[in-house]
Design a protein around this motif. Structure first.
Motif, short mmCIF file in Angstrom:
data_model
loop_
_atom_site.label_atom_id
_atom_site.label_comp_id
_atom_site.label_asym_id
_atom_site.label_seq_id
_atom_site.Cartn_x
_atom_site.Cartn_y
_atom_site.Cartn_z
N LYS A 275 0.82 -1.20 0.00
CA LYS A 275 0.00 0.00 0.00
C LYS A 275 0.86 1.25 0.00
O LYS A 275 0.55 2.23 -0.69
N ARG A 276 1.95 1.25 0.77
CA ARG A 276 2.81 2.44 0.83
C ARG A 276 3.59 2.65 -0.47
O ARG A 276 3.97 3.77 -0.78
N MET A 277 3.84 1.55 -1.23
CA MET A 277 4.52 1.70 -2.52
C MET A 277 3.53 1.91 -3.65
O MET A 277 3.95 2.10 -4.80
N ALA A 278 2.22 1.83 -3.37
CA ALA A 278 1.17 2.00 -4.38
C ALA A 278 1.29 0.93 -5.47
O ALA A 278 1.18 1.21 -6.66
N VAL A 279 1.55 -0.31 -5.05
CA VAL A 279 1.61 -1.44 -5.98
C VAL A 279 0.71 -2.54 -5.43
O VAL A 279 0.21 -2.47 -4.31
N LYS A 280 0.53 -3.57 -6.26
CA LYS A 280 -0.28 -4.70 -5.83
C LYS A 280 0.49 -5.57 -4.85
O LYS A 280 1.71 -5.73 -4.97
N ALA A 281 -0.26 -6.14 -3.89
CA ALA A 281 0.39 -7.01 -2.91
C ALA A 281 1.00 -8.23 -3.58
O ALA A 281 2.03 -8.77 -3.14
N ALA A 282 0.37 -8.70 -4.67
CA ALA A 282 0.91 -9.86 -5.39
C ALA A 282 2.29 -9.56 -5.96
O ALA A 282 3.16 -10.45 -6.01
N ASP A 283 2.53 -8.32 -6.40
CA ASP A 283 3.86 -7.96 -6.91
C ASP A 283 4.92 -8.03 -5.81
O ASP A 283 6.05 -8.45 -6.05
N VAL A 284 4.55 -7.60 -4.60
CA VAL A 284 5.50 -7.68 -3.48
C VAL A 284 5.79 -9.13 -3.13
O VAL A 284 6.94 -9.52 -2.87
N VAL A 285 4.75 -9.97 -3.11
CA VAL A 285 4.95 -11.39 -2.82
C VAL A 285 5.85 -12.02 -3.88
O VAL A 285 6.74 -12.84 -3.57
N LYS A 286 5.65 -11.63 -5.15
CA LYS A 286 6.48 -12.16 -6.23
C LYS A 286 7.95 -11.75 -6.06
O LYS A 286 8.86 -12.55 -6.25
N THR A 287 8.16 -10.49 -5.70
CA THR A 287 9.54 -10.02 -5.48
C THR A 287 10.21 -10.78 -4.35
O THR A 287 11.38 -11.17 -4.45
N LEU A 288 9.48 -10.98 -3.24
CA LEU A 288 10.04 -11.74 -2.12
C LEU A 288 10.32 -13.18 -2.52
O LEU A 288 11.30 -13.79 -2.07
N PHE A 289 9.46 -13.76 -3.35
CA PHE A 289 9.69 -15.12 -3.83
C PHE A 289 10.97 -15.20 -4.65
O PHE A 289 11.74 -16.15 -4.54
N GLN A 290 11.20 -14.19 -5.49
CA GLN A 290 12.44 -14.16 -6.27
C GLN A 290 13.66 -13.98 -5.38
O GLN A 290 14.76 -14.38 -5.75
N MET A 291 13.46 -13.37 -4.20
CA MET A 291 14.56 -13.19 -3.26
C MET A 291 14.75 -14.40 -2.36
O MET A 291 15.60 -14.40 -1.48
N GLY A 292 13.91 -15.43 -2.53
CA GLY A 292 14.09 -16.67 -1.78
C GLY A 292 13.23 -16.78 -0.54
O GLY A 292 13.53 -17.61 0.32
N GLN A 293 12.16 -15.99 -0.42
CA GLN A 293 11.29 -16.05 0.75
C GLN A 293 9.86 -16.30 0.32
O GLN A 293 9.33 -15.60 -0.55
N MET A 294 9.25 -17.31 0.96
CA MET A 294 7.85 -17.63 0.71
C MET A 294 7.02 -16.92 1.77
O MET A 294 7.08 -17.25 2.95
N VAL A 295 6.21 -15.95 1.36
CA VAL A 295 5.44 -15.15 2.31
C VAL A 295 4.01 -15.02 1.81
O VAL A 295 3.70 -15.30 0.65
N THR A 296 3.14 -14.58 2.72
CA THR A 296 1.76 -14.24 2.38
C THR A 296 1.57 -12.74 2.60
O THR A 296 2.44 -12.07 3.17
#
Length: 842
Positions: A275-296
């Protein structure tokens, strides 16, 4: 006074010309025109007539006041003081004398003409002042009218702007509706081929049969929708053509990606970060997944991980600490302070036991405070506001300097002036010296009250001499400290003491804002059986009102009741007013800051933040400046202040240590002896060391049980010596950096990863075999791959079969979970190590 015309007098006084001519006629001074002149006698007659008409006689007291003439004399005397060993020291003392002569002018010494002239002048000034007041009132009314007109104009402009905005929104909605209609027409199926319309027949034809006419109408009805679709298609094509033409006319620049500053607290959820970056939460989850972290999206991230995600997505991370968040909440929930006005001084009374501190306050307040306390000794801090003939003064009576320093250790700066009470028959005592040290450390001025001068054995000069030896020099001796002889029993000198306090307050020019959210400091707090938590608070700024929501240290609440020092209910309290408040959630600490906020919910949030911060501070004990840390600061290139508190067995050793240690200062280290004394190390010394960031040196003395316990709790360093040269050599070595400790690492154990598997609850688990030493759970680790360090951190878990264990020895298998790292592979080595401090050798 000289002659003036009637017109000039009317302009000077500020009244209409016709009115002045009428008054002159009534006074028996008929004047025909504005250019007629008036002599001094005629003006006096006019003034006498006006005074009599307004009910004032001629027998009133003359307003002329006394005149003063002050003579000052100054002479220098030599004062010799004896020293240990027979040596003497000569001190030049400057004695200043001042004598004031008052000369009063008798009424009989002035002629009637002079008196009348003076009264006429004052009457003219009074009339002129009234005229100025009326003019100021008229200007204020004009200013108010102008502001009202500006406000009406502003409201009209806002209404016009609102109407324009609504019209633009309606036009925009109409355009969007038209665009949607065009899109709907575009998506419609293609129209069938147009059937050529029948051509009109020029020649007369035979009239068609009814059957053929009916068939023709049906055909036209069937072709009608196709015609309508064709017309709509033509309109859409025309609209697109117009848009293309408009696009060619206007060249649009490409929009650059927007980079935002994202404020990240210590913990934040994935959804809030998106919300603070004004992007979709799915994009943040995808970025974290690419960094090696599985999050919700509801998972909590730490500050460091969130910052990496923000930078990875092209934005700028702004880290926010708990202090910044607390300050932001306070700024949002408080009203700004304004309207500074003079405030009463806050005076703390200090001194030795039984020198008459409480009795002195008891006489000033005209109450029996000492009679209500056990043995006549003050058992707790009490604050009282006294209304004197010279103004209001707020007094704080303390049980000693220990409580005064304990408040300063928590950051409380509530005192403006310190009154040092010394008994004239007892002189300077050990606690008197300590009180002087604490007052100097606080940086507040002192006023010395020499008490018990009514006793036959009183010797004020002896007290002055002893205090002068402690560098507390009276003003009459050329110093800057006021000495006032008083008697708490007879009341002698009490007025002089109050005048001295108020004079010192005038020099300080004490002011505080009266409007805005109240701020204060807790003097004491307790848990009352019937009333709950009770806090004695000194208001320092703003105005506290009953019913305000407040946050006080780690506690919060709403002011249910507010009482003054006499137990009387009050509705509000301004700066320098001590009050007792009820309604807090718990008992605060002495020295905690009280802040009034707009909402009790925000007060609770701030209190919880402070509680978490205090818990973190308790985990890491507060450390005073250690001698071993001096060299590290010297390497950084900064000048270090090494503060010392010296306690010795005899006065001679104390003076020798003080002079020797002070001479050790150089360009990089300043050695300051903050305080010194004879006798054992007490809790007061530890508190002073804590507030002044000092090291305590005990020469042939030891700390008592309370001081040792407090020093261990607060992390204050105490060093004991029996030889002076050992003290000097130790400090010299510290300054040269020879005592700087060395940190070495020692490998405790090494485990090899044999297999990696995932656990649904604990995540990635490495099945290991301990090859060397012991693997302990609470020590730091490194992950090595091909003998190269790829990660440093901590163990998340250490298990042997299904049991949690603290250590696993060599030759045994275990399961290891690495904290915040999910890339452990087979063949990696997990190295467990510890850091050991090795003392440097001379």
């Amino acid at each position: 006074m000289s002659e003036v015309t009637v017109r000039q007098l009317a302009e000077t006084v500020g009244i209409p010309l016709d009115r002045l001519l009428s008054q002159l006629s009534e006074a028996g001074l008929p004047k025909s025109g504005a250019e007629d002149t008036l002599s001094d006698e005629e003006k006096i007659r006019l003034l006498s007539y006006l005074r009599q008409r307004h009910g004032k006689g001629d027998g009133e007291t003359d307003p002329l006041g006394p005149r003063r003439v002050t003579l000052k004399r100054k002479e220098v005397k030599a004062l010799r003081q004896g020293r240990t060993g027979g040596a003497t020291k000569t001190v030049n003392v400057e004695v200043r004398k001042r004598r004031t002569y008052v000369k009063r002018t008798e009424a009989t010494g002035l002629t009637p003409e002079q008196l009348e002239a003076e009264r006429a002048r004052q009457a003219l000034e009074e009339v002129k002042r009234q005229r100025e007041l009326e003019e100021a009132r008229r200007r204020e009314e004009e200013e108010a009218r102008r502001r009202a007109e500006e406000e009406a104009k502003r409201q009209a402009e806002e209404a016009e702007e609102e109407a324009r905005r609504r019209a633009e929104e309606e036009a925009k909605q109409a355009e969007e509706a038209a665009a949607e209609q065009e899109e709907a027409v575009t998506e419609a199926p293609p129209a069938p081929e147009e059937v050529p319309a029948p051509q009109p027949v020029v020649e007369e034809a035979p009239k068609p049969s009814p059957k053929k006419a009916k068939k023709k109408k049906e055909e036209e009805k069937r072709q009608r929708p196709a015609r309508k679709k064709l017309e709509a298609s033509d309109q859409l094509l025309a609209a697109k053509a117009r848009k293309r033409r408009k696009a060619k006319e206007t060249v649009r620049q490409p929009v650059a990606p927007q980079v935002r500053e994202v404020v990240i607290p210590e913990t934040i959820t994935v959804a809030e970060l998106a919300k603070r970056m004004a992007v979709k939460a799915a994009d943040v989850v995808k970025t974290l997944f690419q960094m090696g972290q599985m999050v919700t999206i509801n998972q909590v991230l730490d500050q460091e991980t969130a910052a990496l995600v923000v930078e990875e997505m092209g934005h700028k991370a702004v880290l926010q600490s708990a202090e910044d968040l607390e300050q932001q909440l306070i700024e949002q929930a408080t009203q700004p302070l304004s309207d500074e006005k003079p405030r009463p001084p806050v005076v703390t009374v200090m001194g030795h036991v039984d020198h008459g501190k409480t009795s002195l306050l008891d006489y000033i307040r005209r109450t029996r405070v000492a009679a209500r306390e056990a043995g006549g000794i003050t058992q707790h801090i009490g604050a009282y506001q006294v209304k004197t003939d010279h103004g209001r003064i707020t007094f704080i009576d303390t049980p000693g300097h220990a409580a005064f320093t304990a408040m300063r250790a928590r950051g409380a700066q509530a005192t403006d002036i310190v009154v040092l009470v010394v008994a004239a028959d007892d002189g300077v005592m050990p606690q008197t010296k300590e009180a002087i040290d604490h007052a100097r450390a606080a940086g507040v001025p002192m006023v010395v009250a020499i008490n018990k001068i009514d006793k036959p054995e009183a010797d004020p000069e002896r007290v002055k001499t002893e205090l002068a030896a402690l560098e507390v020099v009276p003003e009459e001796w050329g110093g800057d400290t006021q000495f006032v002889p008083v008697s708490a029993k007879t009341g002698q000198g009490i007025d002089d003491l109050l005048e001295a306090i108020l004079l010192q307050a005038e020099l300080l020019e004490l002011k505080a804002p009266t409007k805005g959210s109240a701020r204060g400091v807790v003097l004491e707090a307790r848990l009352d059986k019937g009333r709950g938590p009770v806090a004695d608070v000194l208001i320092q700024a703003g105005t506290l009102k009953r019913g305000d929501a407040v946050v006080c240290g780690e506690q919060y609440g709403r002011v249910r009741a507010m009482l003054d020092e006499n137990g009387k209910q009050i509705k509000q309290a301004g700066p320098s007013t001590p009050v007792e408040i009820l309604g807090l959630s718990g008992v605060p600490n002495a020295g905690d800051e009280l802040i009034a906020v707009k909402d009790e919910k925000v007060a609770k949030q701030i209190a919880e933040l402070r509680a978490e911060k205090a818990k973190a501070k308790r985990m890491a004990a507060q450390q005073a400046a250690k001698l071993d840390q001096v060299f590290a600061k010297m390497e950084e290139g900064e000048v270090v202040d090494l503060n010392l508190i010296v306690k010795a067995d005899v006065h001679g050793s104390l003076e020798a240590l003080r002079e020797a240690l002070t001479k050790l200062s150089n360009d990089k280290v300043r050695v300051n002896v903050v305080a010194g004394g004879v006798g054992g190390i007490t809790e007061s010394d530890v508190n002073l060391a804590l507030t002044s960031n000092a090291v305590i040196i005990g020469f042939n003395v030891r700390a008592d049980a309370g001081a040792r316990r407090l020093a261990e709790e607060k992390g204050v360093e105490i060093r004991y010596y029996s030889v002076i040269y050992d003290v000097i050599d130790d400090v010299k070595k510290s300054i040269k950096g020879m005592l700087a400790p060395e940190m070495k690492e020692r490998i405790v154990g090494v485990a090899e990863v044999r297999q990696v598997f995932r656990h649904p609850k604990f995540g990635q688990i490495a099945g290991c075999m301990v090859k060397e030493g012991v693997v302990r759970r609470n020590l730091p680790i490194r992950v090595l791959r091909d003998n190269v360090v790829i990660f440093e951190g901590q163990l998340e878990s250490l298990r042997r079969f299904k049991d949690d264990v603290t250590e696993v020895k060599a030759g045994m298998e275990c399961g290891i979970g690495v904290k915040n790292y999910n890339d452990v592979r087979e063949g990696d080595l997990i190295e467990v190590y510890e850091r050991v401090e090795v003392e440097a050798e001379d």
